[in-house]
Design a protein around this motif. Sequence first.
Motif, PDB file in Angstrom:
ATOM      1  N   VAL A  57       0.828  -1.220   0.000  1.00 27.38           N
ATOM      2  CA  VAL A  57       0.000   0.000   0.000  1.00 27.38           C
ATOM      3  C   VAL A  57       0.854   1.257   0.000  1.00 27.38           C
ATOM      4  CG1 VAL A  57      -1.924  -1.105   1.224  1.00 27.38           C
ATOM      5  CG2 VAL A  57      -0.121   0.049   2.533  1.00 27.38           C
ATOM      6  N   ARG A  58       0.159   2.395  -0.156  1.00 28.63           N
ATOM      7  CA  ARG A  58       0.757   3.707   0.071  1.00 28.63           C
ATOM      8  C   ARG A  58      -0.029   4.384   1.200  1.00 28.63           C
ATOM      9  NH1 ARG A  58       4.754   4.904  -3.113  1.00 28.63           N
ATOM     10  NH2 ARG A  58       4.659   6.991  -2.223  1.00 28.63           N
ATOM     11  N   SER A  59       0.190   5.682   1.393  1.00 27.53           N
ATOM     12  CA  SER A  59      -0.362   6.316   2.602  1.00 27.53           C
ATOM     13  C   SER A  59      -1.882   6.488   2.575  1.00 27.53           C
ATOM     14  CB  SER A  59       0.288   7.684   2.810  1.00 27.53           C
ATOM     15  OG  SER A  59      -0.279   8.626   1.924  1.00 27.53           O
ATOM     16  N   VAL A  60      -2.517   6.295   1.410  1.00 27.78           N
ATOM     17  CA  VAL A  60      -3.954   6.595   1.320  1.00 27.78           C
ATOM     18  C   VAL A  60      -4.845   5.433   1.769  1.00 27.78           C
ATOM     19  CG1 VAL A  60      -3.634   8.291  -0.528  1.00 27.78           C
ATOM     20  CG2 VAL A  60      -4.017   5.887  -1.122  1.00 27.78           C
ATOM     21  N   THR A  80       6.090   3.765   1.988  1.00 27.89           N
ATOM     22  CA  THR A  80       6.108   5.145   2.491  1.00 27.89           C
ATOM     23  C   THR A  80       6.927   5.215   3.771  1.00 27.89           C
ATOM     24  OG1 THR A  80       4.128   4.721   3.832  1.00 27.89           O
ATOM     25  CG2 THR A  80       3.774   5.613   1.631  1.00 27.89           C
ATOM     26  N   ILE A  81       7.284   6.448   4.119  1.00 30.95           N
ATOM     27  CA  ILE A  81       7.946   6.677   5.411  1.00 30.95           C
ATOM     28  C   ILE A  81       6.895   6.629   6.524  1.00 30.95           C
ATOM     29  CG2 ILE A  81       9.010   8.435   6.860  1.00 30.95           C
ATOM     30  CD1 ILE A  81      10.637   9.397   4.532  1.00 30.95           C
ATOM     31  N   GLY A  82       5.841   7.405   6.343  1.00 29.99           N
ATOM     32  CA  GLY A  82       4.809   7.506   7.381  1.00 29.99           C
ATOM     33  C   GLY A  82       4.049   6.190   7.543  1.00 29.99           C
ATOM     34  N   THR A  83       3.629   5.919   8.789  1.00 35.13           N
ATOM     35  CA  THR A  83       2.890   4.678   9.058  1.00 35.13           C
ATOM     36  C   THR A  83       1.586   4.962   9.810  1.00 35.13           C
ATOM     37  OG1 THR A  83       4.140   4.374  11.092  1.00 35.13           O
ATOM     38  CG2 THR A  83       4.964   3.204   9.153  1.00 35.13           C
ATOM     39  N   SER A 219       4.907  17.295   6.898  1.00 33.78           N
ATOM     40  CA  SER A 219       4.886  16.047   7.679  1.00 33.78           C
ATOM     41  C   SER A 219       3.539  15.353   7.463  1.00 33.78           C
ATOM     42  CB  SER A 219       5.162  16.326   9.151  1.00 33.78           C
ATOM     43  OG  SER A 219       4.191  17.188   9.718  1.00 33.78           O
ATOM     44  N   ARG A 220       2.563  15.646   8.303  1.00 28.89           N
ATOM     45  CA  ARG A 220       1.190  15.202   8.092  1.00 28.89           C
ATOM     46  C   ARG A 220       0.283  16.382   8.417  1.00 28.89           C
ATOM     47  NH1 ARG A 220       2.817  11.812   5.262  1.00 28.89           N
ATOM     48  NH2 ARG A 220       2.714   9.562   5.488  1.00 28.89           N
ATOM     49  N   GLY A 221      -0.827  16.491   7.675  1.00 29.00           N
ATOM     50  CA  GLY A 221      -1.687  17.656   7.798  1.00 29.00           C
ATOM     51  C   GLY A 221      -2.115  17.937   9.226  1.00 29.00           C
ATOM     52  N   ALA A 268       5.691  16.409  -1.476  1.00 29.15           N
ATOM     53  CA  ALA A 268       7.068  16.735  -1.058  1.00 29.15           C
ATOM     54  C   ALA A 268       7.990  15.525  -1.241  1.00 29.15           C
ATOM     55  CB  ALA A 268       7.080  17.201   0.394  1.00 29.15           C
ATOM     56  N   GLY A 269       7.446  14.341  -1.019  1.00 29.18           N
ATOM     57  CA  GLY A 269       8.287  13.137  -1.120  1.00 29.18           C
ATOM     58  C   GLY A 269       8.277  12.499  -2.495  1.00 29.18           C
ATOM     59  N   TYR A 270       7.646  13.166  -3.467  1.00 33.83           N
ATOM     60  CA  TYR A 270       7.440  12.519  -4.767  1.00 33.83           C
ATOM     61  C   TYR A 270       8.607  12.714  -5.733  1.00 33.83           C
ATOM     62  CZ  TYR A 270       2.639  10.818  -4.336  1.00 33.83           C
ATOM     63  OH  TYR A 270       1.516  10.099  -3.996  1.00 33.83           O
ATOM     64  N   SER A 271       9.720  12.110  -5.422  1.00 35.78           N
ATOM     65  CA  SER A 271      10.788  12.027  -6.431  1.00 35.78           C
ATOM     66  C   SER A 271      10.792  10.603  -6.965  1.00 35.78           C
ATOM     67  CB  SER A 271      12.158  12.369  -5.828  1.00 35.78           C
ATOM     68  OG  SER A 271      12.586  11.342  -4.956  1.00 35.78           O
ATOM     69  N   LEU A 356      -4.017  15.173  -9.132  1.00 33.93           N
ATOM     70  CA  LEU A 356      -2.731  15.884  -9.181  1.00 33.93           C
ATOM     71  C   LEU A 356      -1.608  14.977  -8.686  1.00 33.93           C
ATOM     72  CD1 LEU A 356      -3.848  19.355  -7.754  1.00 33.93           C
ATOM     73  CD2 LEU A 356      -2.770  19.010  -9.994  1.00 33.93           C
ATOM     74  N   ARG A 357      -1.902  14.194  -7.676  1.00 32.45           N
ATOM     75  CA  ARG A 357      -0.885  13.296  -7.117  1.00 32.45           C
ATOM     76  C   ARG A 357      -0.616  12.125  -8.060  1.00 32.45           C
ATOM     77  NH1 ARG A 357      -1.394  11.016  -1.856  1.00 32.45           N
ATOM     78  NH2 ARG A 357       0.709  11.737  -1.460  1.00 32.45           N
ATOM     79  N   ARG A 358      -1.711  11.588  -8.636  1.00 36.05           N
ATOM     80  CA  ARG A 358      -1.553  10.426  -9.511  1.00 36.05           C
ATOM     81  C   ARG A 358      -0.761  10.794 -10.774  1.00 36.05           C
ATOM     82  NH1 ARG A 358      -6.763   9.129 -10.617  1.00 36.05           N
ATOM     83  NH2 ARG A 358      -6.567  10.228 -12.572  1.00 36.05           N
TER      84      ARG A 358
END
Length: 394
Positions: A57-60, A80-83, A219-221, A268-271, A356-358
Motif C-alpha cells: 500500500v501507500r499512505s492513502v 512510504t515513510i509515514g505509518t 509532515s502530516r496535515g 514533497a516526497g514525490y521524487s 494531481l498526485r496520480r
Amino acid sequence: MTKCRPVFQLDNTLVRIAADENIPLVDSFFSEFGEIRRLNGRSLTADQLADTDILLVRSVTAVDETLLKGTPVKFVGTATIGTDHIDLDYLQRANIGFASAPGCNAQAVVDYVLSSLSVLIDVRGVSFADLSVGIVGVGNVGLCLRRRLEEMGVDVVATDPFKDPAVVGPLTSLEEVLKADVVSLHTPLVNDGECPTRHLMGAEQLLQMKQNACLINSSRGAVVNNAELLAHLRSHNDFEAILDVWEKEPHLDLALMHRCMLATPHIAGYSLDGKMRGTEMIYQAVCEYFGLPMRRKLGQFLPEPGIRRVNFSDQVPLNQALRTAIRAAYEVRVDDGKMRSAMSRAEDVKQTFDQLRRDYPLRRDIPTMKVGVPAKCVDLQQLLASAGFAVRTK
Ligand SMILES: NC(=O)C1=CN([C@@H]2O[C@H](COP(=O)(O)OP(=O)(O)OC[C@H]3O[C@@H](n4cnc5c(N)ncnc54)[C@H](O)[C@@H]3O)[C@@H](O)[C@H]2O)C=CC1
Ligand SMILES: O=C(O)C(=O)[C@H](O)COP(=O)(O)O
C-alpha cells in the motif's frame, strides 16, 4: 472481482500480491513471485483482498482490522515513510508481517523544503544565511535538512524529545524552536502516548512565533490545527504558511490554500528516486520475511536524470548560484501553480487532489544533479556540495 493466479509456492503457502496502482516498479520487483493485482488504494475493501497473501500500500489506505479481518493477508508493506495509516497493534495481534520504507523519500522532502526556502528568500529579498530555521523532529528528514542547512550557513535550532543530541546535534525545547524565522515540521502523526503530535501546532504555538515567521508543514496535515492556522493567517498579515499536507486531505480547505505562500498536494516526497527506493525497500522486506532470493536492485531500473548538468561561471554570486541550482533541480512554484489552477476549475476538490498526485511528473533528487563549477571557485563548490549537489570542477 478478478482473482489473481498464484504461481509461487513456498512451504505450501501460496503467495498472491495486491498492490496500490500508484506504487512504481511493482512488476519489475515482484512479478517473479506471482501475478500482481493493481488496485485503487483509496477505495480498497476487504472483499478485494479475499485471495491476497501480500498487500502493498501507500499512505492513502487505512490498513486495520476492518480491512484485513477474514482475509488471508500475511504481510503488509507500505512504500512510504509515514505509518499513521497502519494499525500496527492490530497487525501484531493478528500475526501479520509488516514493513515500511523508512527514509525512502527523505531526500525529496529536504529538496522540497530547500526549494520552498529559496522562494521565501526571494520574496523577502534576503539570503539563506539571513534565516534562522527551527526543525521539529530530527529523524531521517529533519536530520538531513539540519545538516544541509547548517553546511549552507543557516542558523538551525531543533527539537525532538526522543533523540540523543550526541547523535543529531544540539536540541532545545519546542518553545525555543518557535522563535526561529522559519519553523519546519518533520514529525510523524501520533495521536496518543507521551508526546502526541496531532495539533502540535495550534493557536497557542502560532502566537509564540514571530509576527513575520513562516511555518512549513511537509509532515502530516493534522500535525497543524488547520482551522487555527487559517485564523492566525487572517489576523497576522506578515505571517506565512507553506503547506504540502492538509488536515483532511484529499479534502482541501480552499480558503487556507489561497492564503498560503506555497500550496502543494502532498508531493514533497514525490521524487522518482524516493518512490522507487520505497518499492525496493518493501521488496527487500518481503524477500526476508518469506525467505525469498533477492534478485532485483533499484540500480537496474533507475534512469539517468533529465537535466544532467548545470554549469556556473566564476562571475555568478554565491547565493544566486545556490538558488538557481536548487530551482533547476526542483521548482516548487510549478507544483504550487498547478494546484491553484486545477483547484480553480475543480468540480470535486478531493478528486482533483488525488488526480494531481496520480499524474505527478516525478522529479529527481538533488544529489542526482551534477553542477559544473570553475576549479578556482572553491567557496561555490563547497556551498553547492553542502546543498547536496554532485559538484564537478571544470
Ligand atoms: N509530505 C510528504 O510527501 C512526506 C511526508 N512524510 C512525513 O514526514 C514524517 C517524518 O519523516 P522522517 O523524518 O523520515 O521520520 P522519522 O521517523 O525518521 O523521524 C521523525 C522524528 O520525529 C520525532 N518526533 C516524534 N514526536 C515528536 C514530537 N512530539 N516533537 C518533536 N519530534 C518528535 C521522532 O523522535 C523522530 O526523530 C513522516 O512520519 C511522514 O509522516 C514523509 C515523507 C514524505
Ligand atoms: O512516505 C510518506 O510518508 C509520504 O508521505 C508519501 O510520500 C506519501 O505518498 P503516498 O503514499 O500518499 O503516495
